[in-house]
Design an enzyme around this catalytic site. Structure first.
Site, PDB file in Angstrom:
ATOM      1  N   GLU A  25     -19.613  21.226  44.207  1.00 47.24           N
ATOM      2  CA  GLU A  25     -19.450  22.601  43.725  1.00 47.24           C
ATOM      3  C   GLU A  25     -18.417  22.895  42.874  1.00 47.24           C
ATOM      4  OE1 GLU A  25     -21.274  25.252  44.277  1.00 47.24           O
ATOM      5  OE2 GLU A  25     -22.702  25.005  46.029  1.00 47.24           O
ATOM      6  N   HIS A  48     -28.419  21.670  40.222  1.00 49.36           N
ATOM      7  CA  HIS A  48     -29.181  22.282  41.304  1.00 49.36           C
ATOM      8  C   HIS A  48     -30.313  23.098  40.679  1.00 49.36           C
ATOM      9  CE1 HIS A  48     -28.505  25.669  44.761  1.00 49.36           C
ATOM     10  NE2 HIS A  48     -29.391  24.736  45.092  1.00 49.36           N
ATOM     11  N   ASP A  88     -27.915  27.178  38.347  1.00 50.34           N
ATOM     12  CA  ASP A  88     -26.639  26.557  38.107  1.00 50.34           C
ATOM     13  C   ASP A  88     -26.793  24.973  38.342  1.00 50.34           C
ATOM     14  OD1 ASP A  88     -27.524  26.941  41.202  1.00 50.34           O
ATOM     15  OD2 ASP A  88     -25.639  25.732  41.672  1.00 50.34           O
TER      16      ASP A  88
END
Length: 297
Positions: free
Chosen positions: A148, A186, A196
């Site tokens: 992330e 993603h 994203d």
């Protein structure tokens, strides 16, 4: 008298030490709970399968005899899936990933300042990919490492952040032998649900470093030479005739889930075109796709 003179200074030191001590222990209870969860999760790995006789010939038993082999190793990740957090700070994301009710996590979070926070052992299954699919793989949580990036989705990624990401990707690729094509986003694995990382993410730069694939720009955007000493680069190849493969087939070969073709096209454009992502495929987009899918064969 001297003690009274230095008392404020001593109190300041004591207060500072107490503050630092508390700061270091801020995640103590969380890490304690994490260790307990790891122990419970990995217990099944250490368990010796029971035979039919030991299970009293239960209808679900299948093992006649157990003989353990000494030739084995732990399974390893084969994909890296990159996300942006869609939140406003690294701390907010850490809080999200340390509350059980959210049911979401990632192996790594990279802050805007380049700080890399690891939140799970690479060999454990984090909950970052959801119901994603890539090719025939429908359980990407079990086959991938999730990263992330601290980014709200509407801002460029910082240079420091991308530099740290590249360092992390280099380590993961070297350690686990992850194929170049298996560094994806993603939105690639969940085109109907996710967008994203955003159009600001430098996929081309990553591909140049060996993390993900990119198309051959000299093929998609050729240089015309009508004069001996003059070359004219063309910005659009929409009018150049050339046979291309069926786009739906090409997207499927790359790995996209084609249950929603429009979503797959948007995800492809988000990754490889990075503008006008809500439009249909242009002739230039098709040339990019035609050049790109062959790299996945």
């Amino acid at each position: 008298m001297k003690f009274q003179q230095h008392r404020p200074f001593l109190l300041l030191i004591i207060f500072s030490l107490a503050f630092v001590s508390c700061s270091k222990d801020i995640y103590r209870e969380n890490n304690k709970a994490h260790k307990k969860a790891v122990k419970e999760t990995t217990a099944s790995i250490r368990e010796i399968p029971k035979t039919k006789a030991e299970l009293k010939y239960d209808t679900l038993s299948i093992t006649d005899k157990w003989i353990g082999t000494t030739n084995f190793s732990i399974r390893k990740p084969n994909y890296v899936i990159i996300h942006h957090t869609a939140q406003d700070s690294l701390q907010q994301t850490i809080n999200t990933f340390t509350v059980s009710r959210t049911q979401v996590s990632s192996h790594y979070v990279v802050g805007r300042d380049g700080e890399i926070v690891q939140m799970l052992n690479d060999y454990l299954r984090s909950w970052h990919a959801g119901r994603g699919r890539w090719g025939n793989d429908t359980d990407l949580n079990s086959a991938s490492i999730g990263i992330e990036l601290d980014n709200n989705g509407s801002e460029p990624f910082t240079t420091t952040q991308i530099e740290s990401l590249l360092v992390l990707l280099k380590r993961l690729k070297w350690k686990y032998g992850i194929p170049t094509a298996n560094f994806i986003g993603h939105s690639d694995i969940a085109p109907s649900r996710k967008v994203d990382p955003s159009i600001y993410f430098p996929w081309k730069m990553l591909a140049e470093e060996g993390y993900g694939l990119w198309y051959d720009e000299e093929v998609v955007f050729p240089v015309l030479s009508p004069h001996e000493y003059t070359s004219i680069p063309i910005e659009s190849t929409d009018d150049l005739p050339q046979e291309t493969v069926d786009p739906i087939l090409a997207l499927r070969i790359i790995g996209y889930d084609m249950s929603d073709p429009n979503a797959a096209i948007r995800a492809f454009k988000l990754h490889f075109v990075q503008h006008d992502i809500e439009t249909e495929l242009t002739e230039t987009d098709k040339r990019i796709l035609d050049n790109l899918y062959k790299k996945y064969l």
